[in-house]
Design an enzyme around this catalytic site. Structure first.
Site: not given
Ligand SMILES: Cc1cc2nc3c(=O)[nH]c(=O)nc-3n(C[C@H](O)[C@H](O)[C@H](O)COP(=O)(O)OP(=O)(O)OC[C@H]3O[C@@H](n4cnc5c(N)ncnc54)[C@H](O)[C@@H]3O)c2cc1C
Ligand code: FES
Lengths: 591, 269
Positions: A13, A15, A298
């Site tokens: 994602g 991050a 929120r």
């Molecule tokens: C509908 C919705 C709308 C949103 N809108 C906003 C917004 O407008 N603005 C804002 O700031 N935030 C928003 N958020 C929050 C934000 O989208 C998320 O908090 C953020 O995208 C999380 O990113 P991340 O990189 O942490 O994880 P993610 O994008 O969830 O990525 C997780 C990654 O980990 C991988 N993974 C998970 N478990 C494993 C495992 N065991 N082994 C290997 N890979 C694994 C997945 O395949 C994926 O690639 C929103 C959230 C939602 C649900």
């Protein structure tokens, strides 16, 4: 030390991809693991935008105001230094994304446009239509693809992280992972790993999250000795579309662009929404919170809607729903700024929100809690870093809208270089660094699961878990309910031992992979529930009617949970309040 | 006060079995990439608002065929459940579309079964899951990125008029679902055609003020075998695209640029 540090990033994602970019640029080698192809990560779902105090609207916004809004919005629970650093980095992050080609909306002069979001009085949110997360993820994905084509990054898509490989001193030396096609388990060496595995929505059954947001990876690390912090802080978003399989989000940007929340003043009013005259509508958020109106944070909006429905009994048609109305805004503006989310409503509900007010209700959305990390994004396990929604920093007791995308990128940008520095100073491992031991532990777990001959279906156990968590651990919490939930989880854990895997094949076996995740989800659910039970106060998203006030004397503390004797053990840590003195949080004030 | 605060997951399928209405589904299954395909029939309890992914979830919780035989959960790809991640493309009643946004109420005609099958032009992994990594390879081949100097601070990007953003944004909405490739008569082993999605991304990056630095390389990559000239203008892609990308316009713009580039290269020799 290896000549070229080898870092494993788990999760693609925002991050994960941000940390990959920093490591590749600094000359490291990265192995990137993700369950889904990284371009399909949950970050694509983010709609509304990303915050940074660029002050392009002549409002006198600045990064310190963004800092204060974030600390105050989080009800003072978050450590302040990382927030200060993140908000300071915000404008540069937006510029970088713009350089990467993100199609942000523009002003006529060709500058970035900004919209308003909750918990602030400034236009601080940059956006690309209503699909900002998709656009940002793609931009980072493209940069990583470029590094991949230059041989700096190797992707393992369709591989699931199972655990960290720890040596005799408890230092991380790699990971174990499972190929979700061949079901093969392997261990992979690394000098440091960064966990960016996102949210935990699935433990609540239905949420706004994507399917793979189970928190399984975080829970596995917690069982290996990592602290999980502030797990009880779960954000329930005020405006989701109740759905049969999922609670689809209706982004805060709808209110940022002028959307208004209301119910008919007369609870027996059966007229169609548009025919109800202005004077007979109750814009309760605007009335209760005149300064912020529909853009209160929120947790505040969610409790208000809950109150309207369950205390005033004023849900539309007696149902748990209120109106979110955009119909007073002209179609062209709506299309230009919100089309993506309006289409979701149209597609899944069947009404056009440009003509008909939407019906919405709160839904589980985000975890403020996560893996405990220090200010360098490292967990308490040496060599294990974490970033993004999977870590607990930045958002405290409540996250402000559009701060998550920023915190994900910030977290990755901090974790990446720090993992490199750590790896460069790492002494060589003794023996095999724990690889063969971890490999046999994981293969044994798999064997056990495959030979289980019980009668319980993992998907059904999961539904029961979701029911319980949603009922007892979301908007309103009572200690009796939390105790009931904990007992229920323990019951599910014992029934889990009696699992029946309908599918025992060793090829793309999704039930098997899910069953493994479920065991971890159950452990993580106990962390959430017990953290909530111990915190006898109300703060941000954590609300207990029996303890309605914030209690700084006792609970201005981070909850840190460790896994001891197969159960959560809770301890407390002081919060860094070195910059802003805690003050009462009151959005109803007019001054 | 009521503590049941949110809509909760639905109760078990078994409890619902006693209900009246059911949905018939026929699913083409295949245990491994080399195994023979077979069809399994299911009859599952109907709930209003169901989509195809929730039908598949229902089968996972109760993996029993219509004639009462125990079977396994169906393998399929899905993540976002809101038609933005691009995972869940499959053939539904013979048509390539996204399973999460395919609502059962809109699919059924009387008591006819709904049929599900994997996309036909990609190798089957198992059941409804297929391997679509070819698209990501194609994106690499055309360098679908902006070659920034680095992620360190370099100040703001060049200004961009809203008109440019409004042309780029729709192209950037591509979710890599590969439906445009599935429905294209030219997308097959004999032409090696890259397909509409990749061509649209070339247009997107060539329009970016900094991305344009690789414009010539991208156009050359699309000039040879399997390149843009393979398009037979059947226009199936634009009709099937779940995100309504302006694919035909992108293909004709890129075609023109490719020809122009070829002529230019010819004279430069
Ligand atoms: C509908 C919705 C709308 C949103 N809108 C906003 C917004 O407008 N603005 C804002 O700031 N935030 C928003 N958020 C929050 C934000 O989208 C998320 O908090 C953020 O995208 C999380 O990113 P991340 O990189 O942490 O994880 P993610 O994008 O969830 O990525 C997780 C990654 O980990 C991988 N993974 C998970 N478990 C494993 C495992 N065991 N082994 C290997 N890979 C694994 C997945 O395949 C994926 O690639 C929103 C959230 C939602 C649900
Ligand atoms: S599950 Fe993401 S597009 Fe259908």
């Amino acid at each position: 030390m290896a000549t070229t540090p080898r870092i494993i990033v788990v999760g693609g994602g925002l991050a994960g991809l941000s940390s990959v970019i920093k490591i590749a640029e600094a000359g490291g080698k990265v192995d990137l693991f993700s369950i889904v192809p990284v371009k399909r990560s949950h970050s694509v779902c983010a709609q509304g935008g990303i915050n940074a105090a660029k002050n392009l609207k002549g409002e006198g916004d600045d990064v310190l105001k963004h800092f204060d809004d974030t600390v105050y919005g989080g009800d003072f629970l978050a450590n302040q230094t990382p927030i200060k650093n993140m908000t300071a980095m915000g404008p540069a992050i937006i510029d970088l994304l713009d350089r990467m080609g993100v199609p942000f909306n523009r002003t006529p002069e060709g500058l970035l446009d900004f919209r308003r979001f909750g918990g602030t009085l400034y236009h601080r949110t940059a956006f690309a239509g209503a699909t900002t997360g998709q656009q940002l993820l793609y931009a980072l994905d493209e940069q990583v693809r470029r590094h991949e084509s230059e041989g700096k990054v190797t992707k393992y898509e369709g591989w699931e992280f199972l655990s960290a490989v720890l040596d005799d001193n408890g230092v991380c030396r790699g990971i174990s992972a499972m190929d979700l096609r061949s079901m093969e388990v392997r261990t992979f060496p690394a000098d440091a790993i960064i966990l960016c595995t996102g949210g935990i929505g699935a433990i609540f059954g239905k949420s706004t999250n994507s399917v793979v947001c189970t928190g399984s990876a975080q829970a596995a690390l917690y069982q290996q000795g990592a602290y999980y912090a502030n797990g009880e802080f779960i954000q329930v978003h005020p405006t989701a579309i109740p759905g049969e399989d999922k609670l689809r989000l209706m982004s805060e940007s709808a209110r940022g662009e002028g959307g208004r929340v209301w119910v008919p003043r007369d609870k027996n009013d059966k007229r169609v929404a548009k025919s109800i005259p202005e004077g007979e509508r109750w814009y309760f958020l605007e009335e209760w919170y005149p300064k912020y109106g529909n853009l209160v944070p929120r947790d505040v909006a969610t409790r208000a809607i809950h109150k309207i429905v369950y205390e005033h009994g004023m849900g539309i048609d007696g149902q748990p729903m209120v109106y979110l109305d955009l119909t007073h805004i002209d179609r062209a503006t709506l299309n230009r700024k919100l089309e993506g989310i309006l289409e979701i409503y149209e597609k899944f509900v069947g009404d056009d929100p440009r003509d008909v007010p939407m019906k919405i209700f709160p839904g589980m959305h985000y975890t403020m809690g996560g893996l405990w990390v220090d200010f360098n994004q490292m967990t308490n396990i040496p060599g294990v870093f974490a970033a993004g929604e999977a870590d607990y920093s930045i958002h405290g007791a409540n996250r402000l809208g559009a701060n998550s995308l920023l915190s994900c990128i910030y977290g990755g940008f901090v974790a990446g270089p720090n993992a490199m520095n750590y790896a460069k100073a790492l002494p060589a491992q003794a023996g095999d660094g724990g690889h063969s031991a971890e490999f046999s532990r994981q293969t044994q777990l798999n064997q056990q699961l495959l030979s289980s001959t019980g009668s319980e279906n993992p998907f059904k156990l999961w539904r029961e878990l979701g029911d319980t968590m949603t009922r007892h651990a979301t908007i309103i919490r009572y200690n009796a309910g939390l105790a009931e939930a904990d007992a229920k989880i323990v019951e599910l854990q014992s029934r889990y031992k009696n699992l029946n895997l309908s599918d025992k094949s060793q090829w793309a076996n999704t039930s098997f992979a899910f069953a493994r995740q479920l065991a971890n989800m159950l452990e993580l659910s106990r962390v959430v529930v017990q953290g909530a039970a111990c915190r006898d106060e109300s703060r941000g998203a954590h609300y207990k009617p029996d303890f309605p006030e914030r209690n700084d004397a006792q609970f201005l503390k981070t909850t840190k949970v460790s896994y001891v004797d197969h159960a959560p053990r809770i301890e407390w840590e002081d919060v860094d309040i070195s910059h802003i003195q805690p003050r009462p949080r009151n959005y109803a004030a007019t001054a | 006060m009521a503590t049941a605060t949110l809509p909760t997951p639905t109760t078990t399928a078994a409890a619902q079995r006693t209900g009246t209405r059911t949905i018939k589904v026929e699913i083409k299954r295949q245990a491994t990439p080399d195994a023979a395909a077979r069809t399994e029939k299911f009859e599952i309890p109907y709930r209003p608002g169901m989509n195809i992914t929730s039908v598949l979830g229902e089968i996972a919780a109760e993996p029993i065929t219509a004639d009462g035989r125990e079977t396994t959960a169906i393998a399929y790809d899905a993540n976002c459940l809101e038609e933005i991640c691009g995972s869940c493309a499959m053939l539904i009643n013979g048509k390539a579309r996204m399973a999460c946004s395919a609502l059962v109420d809109k699919l059924r005609e009387g008591d006819e079964p709904i049929t599900l099958a994997p996309l036909s032009k990609f190798p089957v992994v198992r059941d409804l899951a297929v391997d679509r990594s070819v698209l990501f390879q194609n994106l690499k081949a055309v360098k679908a990125w902006v070659p920034i100097d680095g992620s360190y601070e370099l100040g703001p990007a060049p200004r961009q008029f809203p008109q440019i953003q409004e042309q780029r944004y729709p192209l950037s909405n591509c979710i890599s679902c590969t439906i445009c490739m599935e429905v294209c008569p030219q997308f097959n082993d004999s032409t090696n055609f890259v397909g509409a999605a990749t061509i649209a991304q070339v247009k997107l990056f060539n329009m970016d003020p900094s991305g344009a630095v690789l414009k010539e390389e991208r156009l050359r990559a699309l000039a040879g075998d399997g390149g843009v000239q393979e398009c037979g203008m059947a226009q199936n892609c634009v009709a099937a695209c779940p995100k309504q990308l302006p694919l035909i316009e992108a293909i004709s713009d890129v075609s023109r640029d490719v020809v122009f580039q070829q002529v230019k290269d010819l004279f430069a020799r």
